[in-house]
Enzyme design. Structure first.
Site, PDB file in Angstrom:
ATOM      1  N   ASP A  36     -16.897  20.758 -31.706  1.00 34.69           N
ATOM      2  CA  ASP A  36     -15.751  20.705 -30.811  1.00 34.69           C
ATOM      3  C   ASP A  36     -16.134  21.121 -29.391  1.00 34.69           C
ATOM      4  OD1 ASP A  36     -14.156  19.972 -32.917  1.00 34.69           O
ATOM      5  OD2 ASP A  36     -13.333  21.979 -33.250  1.00 34.69           O
ATOM      6  N   ARG A  37     -15.420  20.576 -28.440  1.00 28.73           N
ATOM      7  CA  ARG A  37     -15.697  20.848 -27.024  1.00 28.73           C
ATOM      8  C   ARG A  37     -15.771  22.347 -26.698  1.00 28.73           C
ATOM      9  NH1 ARG A  37     -12.487  17.927 -22.016  1.00 28.73           N
ATOM     10  NH2 ARG A  37     -13.784  18.715 -20.319  1.00 28.73           N
TER      11      ARG A  37
END
Length: 255
Positions: free
Chosen positions: A57-58
């Protein structure tokens, strides 16, 4: 000037790097106004094409593996899909988490393509263990003190936002999680402890090398803000270090 990525391991078939928090892996519909991506940065740094073998995830930092040719990417992708990759995360959560627990709440997909009510629930399993905890003499919520835990997290499945959703549902949201956490605790860590980010890091991974067949174990250090936080809270003994080694062969790892 763009800072070079930390290379944890590199051989002729794959490369493992430390993904910084806040950096998207590649262009997607979630990119918004982002103009920089991990895949492009790594490609430019190595001077060759790279192929992501999994996702991160970012807002999450930590170890990420890329293949250097399509055939290796296929083998690595199969290993992740078939749950043959062991992954280890560290998370800072609100409250005093359980000593050890297995979370098995089924999760619906969160891809934005359909209403969640129309998505079938999928098996999701996460093992958690409390490594340490702290009680600060500061009122952040309704209590005169505030308690936080350092959790080791071992996801057995790979559902989207699985760790964040499982810990939040269990009652121990990760600090810095804008969607599943609590704003006043997130702001406290951002404004007073120098951590304006999701406090979740992928710190370890081991898997069978797709070409040699040897078991490769990777460890990834925390970034500067999380390292300083661990030292401030008395958790320095739990800080991981950058390393790469084979678990079943005495030969050194190529870098």
């Amino acid at each position: 000037m763009t800072q070079h990525l930390t290379i944890l391991h590199r051989d002729e078939h794959l490369v493992a790097v430390h993904k910084p928090a806040g950096l998207l892996v590649h262009r997607s519909k979630l990119a918004g106004g982002a103009s920089e991506f991990l895949l492009q940065r790594l490609r430019d740094q190595l001077g060759q094409r790279v192929y992501p073998a999994h996702r991160l995830d970012r807002p999450t930092s930590g170890v990420m593996v890329f293949a250097l040719e399509p055939s290796t990417a296929t083998r690595l992708g199969d290993a992740f899909a078939e749950r043959r990759v062991a992954k280890r995360y560290l998370a800072v959560v609100r409250g005093i988490g359980p000593e050890r627990e297995r979370l098995d709440y089924a999760l619906r997909e969160e891809d934005g393509s359909r209403p969640k009510a129309e998505m079938p629930a999928q098996e999701a399993i996460t093992e958690i263990r409390r490594l340490d905890s702290v009680e600060l003499p500061i009122q952040v919520d309704r209590y005169p003190t505030s308690r936080y835990s350092l959790m080791e997290v071992l996801p057995m499945t790979g559902r989207r936002h699985q760790i964040r959703r499982h810990l939040s549902r269990r009652g121990y949201p990760i600090i810095g999680d804008a969607k599943h956490g609590k704003g006043n605790h997130n702001r406290f860590f951002a404004e007073h402890l120098g951590c304006p980010r999701l406090l979740l890091a992928a710190v370890g991974m081991d898997f069978e090398h797709p070409v040699s067949g040897h078991r490769l174990a990777l460890s990834c250090a925390l970034d500067t803000p999380m390292t300083a936080l661990f030292q401030h809270l008395g958790w320095a003994g739990h800080l991981p270090v950058d390393s790469a080694r084979y678990l079943d062969a005495p030969r050194p790892v190529a870098t």
